[in-house]
Design a protein around this motif. Sequence first.
Motif, PDB file in Angstrom:
ATOM      1  N   SER A   1     -31.472 -99.644   3.608  1.00 38.91           N
ATOM      2  CA  SER A   1     -30.438-100.602   3.209  1.00 38.91           C
ATOM      3  C   SER A   1     -29.150-100.353   3.982  1.00 38.91           C
ATOM      4  O   SER A   1     -28.751 -99.209   4.231  1.00 38.91           O
ATOM      5  CB  SER A   1     -30.173-100.495   1.709  1.00 38.91           C
ATOM      6  OG  SER A   1     -29.774 -99.177   1.357  1.00 38.91           O
TER       7      SER A   1
ATOM      8  N   THR B   1     -26.284-106.244   3.260  1.00 43.32           N
ATOM      9  CA  THR B   1     -25.465-106.902   2.244  1.00 43.32           C
ATOM     10  C   THR B   1     -24.009-106.808   2.688  1.00 43.32           C
ATOM     11  O   THR B   1     -23.524-105.720   3.016  1.00 43.32           O
ATOM     12  CB  THR B   1     -25.631-106.226   0.872  1.00 43.32           C
ATOM     13  OG1 THR B   1     -27.008-106.234   0.505  1.00 43.32           O
ATOM     14  CG2 THR B   1     -24.824-106.959  -0.188  1.00 43.32           C
TER      15      THR B   1
ATOM     16  N   TYR C   1     -20.181-106.907   1.884  1.00 46.19           N
ATOM     17  CA  TYR C   1     -19.236-106.738   0.783  1.00 46.19           C
ATOM     18  C   TYR C   1     -17.819-106.989   1.295  1.00 46.19           C
ATOM     19  O   TYR C   1     -17.365-106.354   2.253  1.00 46.19           O
ATOM     20  CB  TYR C   1     -19.298-105.320   0.215  1.00 46.19           C
ATOM     21  CG  TYR C   1     -20.610-104.972  -0.451  1.00 46.19           C
ATOM     22  CD1 TYR C   1     -20.806-105.198  -1.813  1.00 46.19           C
ATOM     23  CD2 TYR C   1     -21.647-104.400   0.277  1.00 46.19           C
ATOM     24  CE1 TYR C   1     -22.011-104.861  -2.429  1.00 46.19           C
ATOM     25  CE2 TYR C   1     -22.853-104.070  -0.328  1.00 46.19           C
ATOM     26  CZ  TYR C   1     -23.019-104.301  -1.680  1.00 46.19           C
ATOM     27  OH  TYR C   1     -24.222-103.971  -2.283  1.00 46.19           O
TER      28      TYR C   1
END
Length: 313
Positions: free
Chosen positions: A5, A34, A36
């Motif tokens: 990840s 991801t 952020y």
Amino acid sequence: MSDRSIAVLIPCYNEALTIAKVVDDFHAALPQATIYVYDNNSTDDTATIAAAHGAVVHYEPRQGKGNVVRQMFRDIEADCYLMVDGDDTYPAESAPALCAPILNGTADMTVGDRLSNGTYAQENKRAGHGFGNNLVRAMIKWIYGYGFEDVMTGYRAFSRVFVKTCPVLSAGFQIETELSIHAVDRRWRIMDVPIVYRDRPEGSVSKLNTVSDGVRVIMAIASLFKNYRPLKFFSLVALILLVAGLIAGIPVILEYFSTGLVERFPTAILAVGFVFLASLAFCAGLILDTVAKSERREWELAVYREMNRETSR
């Protein structure tokens, strides 16, 4: 490495002009990551735009980049953390090169080096920034013996263990310097990755103040020097005080040997005071060095515990 990840960390304050492009670019460069975005009291639509483009948005009310990065490190779980500014000055296409050494275990921190290929000097229009970067690099090289190619860059990647054992103390733009010094002092594996830098697009305004932020960075270096290397720091203080004591005291001593009298008592007392303070400074350095070594042992054990937790995940 495809199952590892990646978290892209973007601290933002009033970056509505550029945040959409930054989020889209990093989604394209790292499809598995991801994104952020931590909004730091923006007065524009930074957070709304970031969310509309697929970023996970959080809010950090404590003003300052260091405060934002501290909260990011606490909140987010990932195998690789890529930190980048939201001003579109760092190329997303360099992200895989920064993340790869972290994911394959050959580095604990990678640094996006803007200086080696000359693009920072060509693109950066803010007076004094190049000089400030070189000054900070020289200070870290002198104190710690490690020469960063670019110490002030905001484009970096970190391993999970680095992030979860890094004490972030800075509140503002000193954070890059703090991360660099922590990495060198704790002997993390560091890798410089040359990148192409571009200046902010027209209409985007830098939040940095060359003089005030530069002073804060230098003060942060001095504070971290005292905390991480107390014996070296206080030995330098002791040496300065000792030299001052000798400068004041040698004429008095020479006068005594010449006449057998000490007529300048205030100067003699001043010289003795300087030498006494030098002794105190050196003793303080010895004591604090013992404390620092004990703290370093505790930190090493904390790293081992974090590595064991990572292995068992």
